[in-house]
Write a protein that holds these residues in place. Sequence first.
Motif, PDB file in Angstrom:
ATOM      1  N   THR A   1       3.951  10.997  -4.641  1.00 31.38           N
ATOM      2  CA  THR A   1       5.348  11.687  -4.200  1.00 31.38           C
ATOM      3  C   THR A   1       5.053  13.088  -4.511  1.00 31.38           C
ATOM      4  O   THR A   1       5.404  13.988  -3.896  1.00 31.38           O
ATOM      5  CB  THR A   1       6.553  11.362  -4.543  1.00 31.38           C
TER       6      THR A   1
ATOM      7  N   THR B   1       2.896  12.372   3.680  1.00 31.52           N
ATOM      8  CA  THR B   1       3.329  12.445   2.196  1.00 31.52           C
ATOM      9  C   THR B   1       2.105  12.180   1.210  1.00 31.52           C
ATOM     10  O   THR B   1       1.924  12.942   0.187  1.00 31.52           O
ATOM     11  CB  THR B   1       4.124  11.270   2.063  1.00 31.52           C
ATOM     12  N   GLN B   2       1.123  11.395   1.699  1.00 29.32           N
ATOM     13  CA  GLN B   2       0.110  11.180   0.910  1.00 29.32           C
ATOM     14  C   GLN B   2      -0.848  12.482   0.600  1.00 29.32           C
ATOM     15  O   GLN B   2      -1.335  12.655  -0.535  1.00 29.32           O
ATOM     16  CB  GLN B   2      -0.974   9.915   1.814  1.00 29.32           C
ATOM     17  N   ARG B   3      -1.011  13.013   1.701  1.00 32.40           N
ATOM     18  CA  ARG B   3      -1.892  14.341   1.663  1.00 32.40           C
ATOM     19  C   ARG B   3      -1.160  15.479   1.263  1.00 32.40           C
ATOM     20  O   ARG B   3      -1.648  16.666   1.160  1.00 32.40           O
ATOM     21  CB  ARG B   3      -2.444  14.760   2.991  1.00 32.40           C
TER      22      ARG B   3
ATOM     23  N   VAL C   1       3.499   8.586   6.558  1.00 34.02           N
ATOM     24  CA  VAL C   1       2.721   8.244   5.285  1.00 34.02           C
ATOM     25  C   VAL C   1       1.566   9.021   5.063  1.00 34.02           C
ATOM     26  O   VAL C   1       1.514   9.422   3.775  1.00 34.02           O
ATOM     27  CB  VAL C   1       2.459   6.852   5.372  1.00 34.02           C
ATOM     28  N   ASP C   2       1.060   9.426   5.985  1.00 31.83           N
ATOM     29  CA  ASP C   2      -0.111  10.014   5.900  1.00 31.83           C
ATOM     30  C   ASP C   2       0.217  11.562   5.366  1.00 31.83           C
ATOM     31  O   ASP C   2      -0.637  11.958   4.592  1.00 31.83           O
ATOM     32  CB  ASP C   2      -1.016  10.198   7.430  1.00 31.83           C
TER      33      ASP C   2
ATOM     34  N   ARG D   1       0.772  -1.080   0.041  1.00 30.20           N
ATOM     35  CA  ARG D   1       0.028  -0.011  -0.035  1.00 30.20           C
ATOM     36  C   ARG D   1       1.038   1.309  -0.124  1.00 30.20           C
ATOM     37  O   ARG D   1       0.642   2.102  -0.716  1.00 30.20           O
ATOM     38  CB  ARG D   1      -0.747  -0.079   1.344  1.00 30.20           C
ATOM     39  N   ILE D   2       1.808   1.431   0.963  1.00 27.18           N
ATOM     40  CA  ILE D   2       2.666   2.561   1.022  1.00 27.18           C
ATOM     41  C   ILE D   2       3.560   2.716  -0.309  1.00 27.18           C
ATOM     42  O   ILE D   2       3.655   3.938  -0.573  1.00 27.18           O
ATOM     43  CB  ILE D   2       3.410   2.810   2.186  1.00 27.18           C
TER      44      ILE D   2
ATOM     45  N   VAL E   1       2.150   5.366  -2.717  1.00 31.47           N
ATOM     46  CA  VAL E   1       1.704   6.869  -2.420  1.00 31.47           C
ATOM     47  C   VAL E   1       2.269   7.528  -3.403  1.00 31.47           C
ATOM     48  O   VAL E   1       3.584   7.460  -3.708  1.00 31.47           O
ATOM     49  CB  VAL E   1       2.271   6.867  -0.703  1.00 31.47           C
TER      50      VAL E   1
END
Length: 490
Positions: free
Chosen positions: A124, A301-303, A298-299, A118-119, A122
């Motif tokens: 970039t 970076t995703q957002r 992770v959160d 999953r990650i 993500v």
Amino acid sequence: MAVVSAGIDGMCGEGRSASGGSMTGREMEDEFVSIARTLGGDEDGRRGGSAYLRQTHALYHGGPSPWAFTPKIFDDREAAVLRDAAEQMGRIMEAVTARFVEDPHFRSLFALPPYLDRICQVPTGYSRMIPLARVDVFLNEETGDFQFCELNTDGSAGMTNTVEITRAIERSATWREFTRRHPRYEAFDVTSACLFALLDTYAEWARGHQGAPCLAYPSLAVVDYADSVSADEVDDFLGRMRDLGVDARFSDVRDLRVGEWGGDELLLDDEGPIACVWRRAVTSELAQRRCDGADALVDATQRGLVCTVGGFRTWPCATKTVFAVLRTPECRAILTPEQNEFVERHVPLTLILGGPGATDLSRFSQRERWIVKPSGGYNSVGVTAGMDVAAGEWEERLRAGVRDHDVIQEYAPQYATPAMAGILDDGDDPMEADPANNMEGLYLFNGRFCGVYTRCGRNSTIGEFTGRLNMGAFVVHDDAGVAPVARGDE
């Protein structure tokens, strides 16, 4: 193990090979050893080099990193071979990563655990799939052929050691005499090249995120687990960043959180907001040691709350599984004919134990031909060369590999050159230059070849825990002249 060359004390003339042409890198290394021996082993140069290293960040447990006084010397042709090898593999890695992100079936070939799978998808926020990488090869200096050993992305190390050990060697009387004979040479500034690629990646991200609240706080954090990172190398990079005017610090993964600052949600550590993360933490370690801080990274970076250089999508190409994937029909379909031929010639056959082609373990009974590696391992941990163990231990390792889905790989022949140790212990012979196997790590920053991390060892695996010696590296130019190697300020 092949050791080639006419004798290391039998050099003929200054700057010329026995055939009368320009000298090869190997001939020049032999000449370096010969010069050192005329100076009684140049013990003063070695002591001076170690004293210099103690003042730098090229340290190991408080003392100089284990180093070789004999440098790795490349001639123009070898430098061109390494540049082409690195950049071709870089293009392959970009293609593989792009397909991984967009194609669920292709992702399944890597068989990553769900969290990692999953990650690694993500986004970039910048274009290049893998901004920073190091690809390791075994180069046969006699034939010019090479075989890849592994690909490194997350936390690729060795840059500080490469730069500082090269400088230590330059301080010696042996090197001064060598350069009197060969005045046209260059050294790689890999630390500067890495920093400029890092900052360029952040600049691209920032152009695409104009107005992002984090840009009001332009701080950069090198992120890893404090008990895993090489603190000396991190300190070196932080000092260099600050010299460039960058607000930089180290942040432990476990100290990260997403929180409010000035009315906006941002990625924070104990010192405040972070605009850019250089993730040195290996992606698989983030999964193994998952914590609130890893989830926050992770959160964020995703957002798009932070620029994470490398993101997490670099991991598939850093797995040992990638060499097996490169030979699948699915991967061959996305590579060019030239790239597929490159893989066939330079990537050793790699299979997943228990998978297609590797269910009958008797196939690997000639253990000296094979090496087993954990599919998600790094830093040579868990790597077993068949030639290093007895038959019973090898059979046990194969069975464990089937259970853990490890990879088995054809053992790539290693090339050995005479190596004088930089640190002499009591009773050591300063004239000794026993053969040691070489490995070259080729740095790729934003797709460009920017230098070599060279190390050697006398065991079948060359790693931190197997008596590795770090080496300096130079390119010595012939009279015809060539394009210079990549510099950090370009």
